[in-house]
Design an enzyme around this catalytic site. Structure first.
Site, mmCIF file in Angstrom:
data_model
loop_
_atom_site.group_PDB
_atom_site.id
_atom_site.type_symbol
_atom_site.label_atom_id
_atom_site.label_comp_id
_atom_site.label_asym_id
_atom_site.label_seq_id
_atom_site.Cartn_x
_atom_site.Cartn_y
_atom_site.Cartn_z
ATOM 1 N N ALA A 242 94.926 71.236 23.120
ATOM 2 C CA ALA A 242 95.229 72.731 21.654
ATOM 3 C C ALA A 242 94.686 71.375 21.065
ATOM 4 O O ALA A 242 95.650 71.941 19.963
ATOM 5 C CB ALA A 242 96.442 72.785 22.045
ATOM 6 N N ALA A 243 94.551 70.026 20.918
ATOM 7 C CA ALA A 243 94.052 69.931 19.333
ATOM 8 C C ALA A 243 93.442 70.377 18.293
ATOM 9 O O ALA A 243 94.068 70.719 17.358
ATOM 10 C CB ALA A 243 93.545 68.311 19.720
ATOM 11 N N GLY A 244 92.853 70.611 18.981
ATOM 12 C CA GLY A 244 91.804 71.901 17.969
ATOM 13 C C GLY A 244 92.468 73.419 17.305
ATOM 14 O O GLY A 244 92.052 72.984 16.223
ATOM 15 N N ASP A 245 93.525 73.794 18.504
ATOM 16 C CA ASP A 245 93.913 74.585 18.058
ATOM 17 C C ASP A 245 95.263 74.580 17.245
ATOM 18 O O ASP A 245 95.481 75.189 15.919
ATOM 19 C CB ASP A 245 94.754 75.494 19.437
ATOM 20 C CG ASP A 245 94.010 76.699 20.198
ATOM 21 O OD1 ASP A 245 92.709 76.462 19.238
ATOM 22 O OD2 ASP A 245 93.950 77.159 21.473
HETATM 23 P P1 ATP Z 1 90.890 71.318 22.538
HETATM 24 O O1 ATP Z 1 89.630 71.890 23.205
HETATM 25 O O2 ATP Z 1 91.105 70.498 23.526
HETATM 26 O O3 ATP Z 1 91.566 72.172 22.534
HETATM 27 P P2 ATP Z 1 89.474 70.818 21.408
HETATM 28 O O4 ATP Z 1 87.770 70.165 21.649
HETATM 29 O O5 ATP Z 1 88.875 72.298 19.802
HETATM 30 O O6 ATP Z 1 90.143 70.385 21.617
HETATM 31 P P3 ATP Z 1 88.179 68.228 18.841
HETATM 32 O O7 ATP Z 1 87.574 68.022 18.542
HETATM 33 O O8 ATP Z 1 89.322 67.906 20.637
HETATM 34 O O9 ATP Z 1 88.952 70.014 19.368
HETATM 35 O O10 ATP Z 1 89.545 67.212 18.438
HETATM 36 C C1 ATP Z 1 89.812 68.754 17.431
HETATM 37 C C2 ATP Z 1 90.797 67.327 16.320
HETATM 38 O O11 ATP Z 1 91.422 67.227 16.460
HETATM 39 C C3 ATP Z 1 89.541 65.994 16.026
HETATM 40 O O12 ATP Z 1 88.639 66.652 14.856
HETATM 41 C C4 ATP Z 1 90.487 64.969 15.237
HETATM 42 O O13 ATP Z 1 91.086 65.559 13.889
HETATM 43 C C5 ATP Z 1 92.249 65.393 16.291
HETATM 44 N N1 ATP Z 1 91.826 64.932 17.850
HETATM 45 C C6 ATP Z 1 91.301 65.143 18.840
HETATM 46 N N2 ATP Z 1 92.009 64.037 19.485
HETATM 47 C C7 ATP Z 1 92.143 62.674 18.383
HETATM 48 C C8 ATP Z 1 91.854 61.339 19.183
HETATM 49 N N3 ATP Z 1 92.045 61.151 20.537
HETATM 50 N N4 ATP Z 1 92.893 60.681 18.209
HETATM 51 C C9 ATP Z 1 92.538 61.428 17.055
HETATM 52 N N5 ATP Z 1 93.226 62.351 16.665
HETATM 53 C C10 ATP Z 1 92.691 63.417 17.335
#
Ligand code: ATP
Length: 298
Positions: A242-245
């Protein structure tokens, strides 16, 4: 105010040494039920990041429905637009293997019968500063929601997380102001593997785009010529679920507060960086004071 028209799922998570093969029964180590779904996650992220948030969606009349509503309400999200429909709530059946590999089955349940917003729900969207959309509801319903602000001559900007990645109908793209895919979704949508090329191709489709690149940060572009790269905040990630959310919810908060693109990216990156240092989805999303404190120290 921010409105989120999206999914609510109960995540049923089993932690195992190795996922079972077809026909095999194994004993798991631990089991957790965790409120999730991209819609509910973005609503909770935006509320924790400091906005008034209204969630529009549906749960079933099963045992999971009240738990999903309570998780949203506990984060301060207005759940008056969360309908209860007959049948099961959405669930994500997740098997986490040692080493972190996941296999996931999402059964949409109540999310699968959500229809386009009408009446009070459409009024809530029209009164909002931003409408957050994802693609875990039926496409017709998402398109109808995206069209509400323009039809109502509202200033609500339409922000789409195009996940899961599926082809996007022209009526949806016409109604979207900002699209926020991760790099895999951006590649699937545009056919361009290089995120910078994908960003340019996305700007042929919508006025503004952010491509998230995990630990490599984010790219931003707009049709008026702006291009930005915001590095991720360097942290030790323990769980990026949920980093993206978290990023999308916080980005909407900064934009509705009037932040310029660079400032909004920094705010959302800080929120996401805090979330990856903790386990879980909604459980890992930071509160406003934590985001502000991290930004002050950068
Ligand atoms: P998820 O599917 O796990 O919710 P996602 O694939 O939609 O994530 P990511 O691009 O992996 O989205 O991450 C979204 C944002 O979170 C990144 O652009 C960054 O700002 C932050 N982020 C993700 N991973 C990291 C990390 N290892 N360290 C610091 N910031 C991170």
């Amino acid at each position: 105010m921010i409105s989120v028209f999206g999914s609510a799922n109960m995540d049923l998570v089993a932690y195992v040494a190795q996922a079972p093969k077809p026909g095999e029964t194994i004993t798991g180590r631990e089991f957790r039920t965790i409120p999730g779904g991209k819609g509910a996650n973005q609503a909770i992220a935006a509320a924790r990041a400091g906005a008034d948030v209204a969630f529009l969606g549906a749960v079933g009349d099963d045992a999971f429905g009240p738990g999903l509503r309570a998780a949203l309400a506990e984060a301060g999200v207005d759940t008056a637009g969360l309908r209860v429909v007959s049948g099961p709530s959405g669930v994500a059946h997740i098997v986490v293997q040692d080493g972190g590999d996941n296999s996931i089955i999402v059964v949409p349940g109540a999310n699968g019968v959500v229809t386009g917003p009408a009446g009070r729900d459409a009024e809530v969207i029209a009164r909002s500063g931003a409408l957050l959309l994802q693609l875990e509801l039926p496409m017709d319903a998402v398109v109808a929601a995206a069209q509400v602000p323009r039809a109502a001559m509202s200033r609500a900007e339409v922000i789409l997380t195009p996940a899961p990645a599926v082809p996007l109908p022209a009526e949806l793209l016409e109604a979207v102001d900002l699209i926020v895919p991760n790099e895999h979704e951006a590649a699937a949508l545009t056919g361009r593997d290089d995120p910078r090329d994908a960003l340019e191709a996305l700007l042929d489709l919508v006025p503004e785009a952010v491509v998230t690149l995990g630990a490599r940060g984010v790219l931003y572009g707009s049709r008026d010529g702006a291009r930005l790269h915001e590095a991720a905040v360097p942290v030790r990630a323990v769980d990026t679920t949920a980093a993206g959310d978290t990023f999308a919810g916080a980005l909407a908060v900064a934009r509705t507060e009037g932040a310029d693109p660079a400032r909004a990216l920094r705010f959302a990156s800080a929120a996401a960086a805090l979330s990856v240092q903790r386990e879980g989805a909604s459980t890992s999303m930071p509160h406003r004071h934590e985001i502000d404190r991290l930004l002050e120290g950068l």
